[in-house]
Structures are given as C-alpha cells and as structure tokens.
Design a protein around this motif. Structure first.
Motif, mmCIF file in Angstrom:
data_model
loop_
_atom_site.group_PDB
_atom_site.id
_atom_site.type_symbol
_atom_site.label_atom_id
_atom_site.label_comp_id
_atom_site.label_asym_id
_atom_site.label_seq_id
_atom_site.Cartn_x
_atom_site.Cartn_y
_atom_site.Cartn_z
ATOM 1 N N SER A 68 0.828 -1.210 0.000
ATOM 2 C CA SER A 68 0.000 0.000 0.000
ATOM 3 C C SER A 68 0.861 1.256 0.000
ATOM 4 N N LEU A 69 2.002 1.221 0.689
ATOM 5 C CA LEU A 69 2.925 2.359 0.665
ATOM 6 C C LEU A 69 3.535 2.532 -0.721
ATOM 7 N N CYS A 70 3.932 1.424 -1.336
ATOM 8 C CA CYS A 70 4.467 1.490 -2.697
ATOM 9 C C CYS A 70 3.445 2.093 -3.651
ATOM 10 N N THR A 71 2.208 1.628 -3.531
ATOM 11 C CA THR A 71 1.141 2.116 -4.401
ATOM 12 C C THR A 71 0.885 3.601 -4.182
ATOM 13 N N SER A 72 1.044 4.066 -2.957
ATOM 14 C CA SER A 72 0.844 5.491 -2.667
ATOM 15 C C SER A 72 1.849 6.345 -3.426
ATOM 16 N N PHE A 73 3.109 5.936 -3.441
ATOM 17 C CA PHE A 73 4.133 6.712 -4.146
ATOM 18 C C PHE A 73 3.969 6.603 -5.660
ATOM 19 N N VAL A 74 3.507 5.456 -6.140
ATOM 20 C CA VAL A 74 3.239 5.330 -7.572
ATOM 21 C C VAL A 74 2.078 6.248 -7.968
ATOM 22 N N SER A 75 1.069 6.338 -7.121
ATOM 23 C CA SER A 75 -0.053 7.243 -7.381
ATOM 24 C C SER A 75 0.429 8.688 -7.424
ATOM 25 N N TRP A 76 1.323 9.050 -6.507
ATOM 26 C CA TRP A 76 1.906 10.397 -6.520
ATOM 27 C C TRP A 76 2.659 10.643 -7.822
ATOM 28 N N HIS A 77 3.383 9.645 -8.295
ATOM 29 C CA HIS A 77 4.097 9.776 -9.567
ATOM 30 C C HIS A 77 3.120 9.959 -10.727
ATOM 31 N N LEU A 78 2.006 9.240 -10.712
ATOM 32 C CA LEU A 78 1.041 9.309 -11.809
ATOM 33 C C LEU A 78 0.210 10.586 -11.787
ATOM 34 N N MET A 79 0.268 11.342 -10.702
ATOM 35 C CA MET A 79 -0.468 12.609 -10.629
ATOM 36 C C MET A 79 0.263 13.739 -11.323
ATOM 37 N N ALA A 80 1.469 13.504 -11.801
ATOM 38 C CA ALA A 80 2.244 14.540 -12.491
ATOM 39 C C ALA A 80 1.545 14.944 -13.787
ATOM 40 N N LYS A 81 1.571 16.235 -14.098
ATOM 41 C CA LYS A 81 0.874 16.745 -15.273
ATOM 42 C C LYS A 81 1.786 16.843 -16.496
ATOM 43 N N THR A 82 3.073 17.060 -16.294
ATOM 44 C CA THR A 82 4.001 17.231 -17.415
ATOM 45 C C THR A 82 4.927 16.031 -17.536
ATOM 46 N N THR A 83 5.502 15.884 -18.724
ATOM 47 C CA THR A 83 6.406 14.766 -18.969
ATOM 48 C C THR A 83 7.659 14.866 -18.113
ATOM 49 N N HIS A 84 8.202 16.076 -18.007
ATOM 50 C CA HIS A 84 9.414 16.259 -17.202
ATOM 51 C C HIS A 84 9.158 15.922 -15.742
ATOM 52 N N ASP A 85 8.024 16.377 -15.211
ATOM 53 C CA ASP A 85 7.696 16.087 -13.816
ATOM 54 C C ASP A 85 7.426 14.589 -13.625
ATOM 55 N N SER A 86 6.835 13.948 -14.621
ATOM 56 C CA SER A 86 6.593 12.507 -14.545
ATOM 57 C C SER A 86 7.899 11.737 -14.470
ATOM 58 N N ARG A 87 8.871 12.138 -15.289
ATOM 59 C CA ARG A 87 10.170 11.470 -15.277
ATOM 60 C C ARG A 87 10.857 11.647 -13.928
ATOM 61 N N ARG A 88 10.808 12.863 -13.411
ATOM 62 C CA ARG A 88 11.445 13.147 -12.124
ATOM 63 C C ARG A 88 10.783 12.348 -11.000
ATOM 64 N N ARG A 89 9.456 12.337 -10.971
ATOM 65 C CA ARG A 89 8.739 11.599 -9.932
ATOM 66 C C ARG A 89 8.918 10.085 -10.091
ATOM 67 N N ASP A 90 9.051 9.627 -11.322
ATOM 68 C CA ASP A 90 9.241 8.198 -11.568
ATOM 69 C C ASP A 90 10.526 7.709 -10.911
ATOM 70 N N ILE A 91 11.610 8.477 -11.083
ATOM 71 C CA ILE A 91 12.900 8.085 -10.503
ATOM 72 C C ILE A 91 12.847 8.137 -8.979
#
Length: 258
Positions: A68-91
């Motif tokens: 559930s903690l892992c899923t929470s951070f993945v959800s935070w990553h998927l909330m990014a609006k831009t490609t650059h922010d998505s890449r940064r949050r993904d890492i």
C-alpha cells in the motif's frame, strides 16, 4: 529483470498526449483500488492472526501494508501533469519503492525464519481462504491492467509496483492449497519457505532498483552541470566577441578623426 536504465527516457513519444493522459488516469485509479484492497485485506489478515493467536497470514499482512505504501508513491508519480515532472517523480518513486522492498524483506524474512524454527502452527481457517481468494482475483486483474499501461507510458515505478502485487499473489497461494493438495500437505512450513524466497527476491529487486535510480540521477546531474558550463562558456565567448567588435569600431573612429 529489465534494467531501469533502459527505460530512463520516460516520454510520450510513442503515444499522443491525449492517450497518455487517459492511460495515466486509468493507472492512477487502479493504484487507488489496489491501495484500498491492500489496507482492507491486510487489516483482515492481521486481525485474524490476533483472533486465532497464530501467525498464519502475518507475513501476508506485512506485505500488503508495504504494498500500500508502494502504491501510494506510484499514485503520486502518476499525478504529475508534465512529462518532465513525470520522469522526475518516476525516478524518486523508484528509490522509495526499492527501500520499501528491502524493508519488506527484513520484516518477512525474519518472521518466516522464526516460524520455520518453531513447531508447525495451526492450519489456515475459512477467513484466510476467503481473503486469499479475494486477493488473487482482484490483484490478478489489477496487475494485468497496470503492467500493460506501464509498458505504454514507460513507467518504471508502476512496473515494479505490479511486480510487488504479483509477489503478493504468489505468497497467498500456499494458504489456499495447503490443506487441499496431499503432496503439499506434507510440508508443514511450505508457506514460510515461499515467503522467505519471495522476500529474498524483493531484497534483490529493491537493491537493483535503488542502484539504477541513483545512477540515473547522477547521470542527469552530470548532464545539467555540463550544460551549465557550456552555456557559461558560450556566454563568455559572446561577451568577448562584442568587446572586440566595439574596440575595432572605436579605433576606426579615432583614426578617421585624426
């Protein structure tokens, strides 16, 4: 296991922006559903351990809370609006997921080893079988959805979150078949052995994920430093060119005036 470095260029080049946003929203809601079921089933398993005064399903409950903690951070990553922010949050999400994988390894492995050194515990009751069946059905469907989307939007965090869900499915299988297959019934600590093996796999996956993420962040940082140095050198070169040009004009004017 595919290296994170191979997918570090997280972008939407292969799909249009509208499709990317639609897939991102689907993946986000799949993670939300995963979080709800993780918490619900994990609490059910933990309460059942207390009620029956046994550790049957305890490692499963620990894994669901970590998931559930892992899923929470993945959800935070998927909330990014831009490609650059998505890449940064993904890492960043990959670093956190790797650390949670190692934490799961420590909790599950220690409990599994302790259980294998103790006399056989009680067999799974009806409650264990019910939440195990629910987990397998729900997370099999969600894992198929998430793994397909992770390949299309090239999200490493979502891919490893799916891997964690698949490990959870494997961990509950012995709880269902333990008393129902004669060959497996002979192994009194089969569930503990499988949980120990899955925990070891989580440790290896978590370590690799952290190392790959740090390598990518160092590479990105070095690239930014090189770009800043290059811009500074170009800026200084332009200033020198302007200085020489003005110097030539002043000299010419002085000669004409003389």
């Amino acid at each position: 296991m595919e290296s994170l470095q191979n997918d570090k260029n997280f972008n939407t080049d292969t799909i249009d922006h509208e499709k990317f946003q639609r897939l991102r929203r689907i993946a986000f809601w799949a993670c939300v559903i995963s979080f709800i079921f993780d918490i619900t089933l994990g609490l059910t398993a933990f309460i059942n351990c207390i009620r029956t005064k046994s550790f049957v399903g305890f490692s499963y409950s620990v894994h669901t809370f970590m998931d559930s903690l892992c899923t929470s951070f993945v959800s935070w990553h998927l909330m990014a609006k831009t490609t650059h922010d998505s890449r940064r949050r993904d890492i960043l999400a990959c670093c956190v997921i790797g650390a949670l994988f190692i934490g799961s390894f420590l909790a599950i492995e220690s409990r599994a080893i302790q259980s294998m050194m103790s006399p056989p515990s009680v067999r799974p009751d009806l409650t264990v079988v019910i939440y195990s069946f629910i987990h397998i059905i729900v997370f099999t469907i969600l894992s198929i959805i998430k793994i397909r989307i992770s390949k299309q939007i090239r999200s490493i965090a979502l891919k490893y979150d799916t891997l964690n869900s698949i490990i959870g499915i494997i961990m509950v299988l012995p709880l269902i078949v333990w008393d129902r297959v004669v060959f497996i019934n002979k192994f009194t600590h089969l569930d503990d052995l499988i949980q120990a093996l899955m925990a070891l796999f989580l440790f290896l996956a978590g370590g690799k994920l952290i190392l790959d993420s740090i390598t990518i962040m160092n590479t990105e940082y070095a690239r930014k430093i090189r770009e800043e140095k290059l811009k500074k050198m170009l800026h200084e070169s332009d200033d020198d060119d302007h200085g020489h040009a003005f110097g030539g004009i002043n000299t010419s004017n002085y000669v004409i005036g003389t």
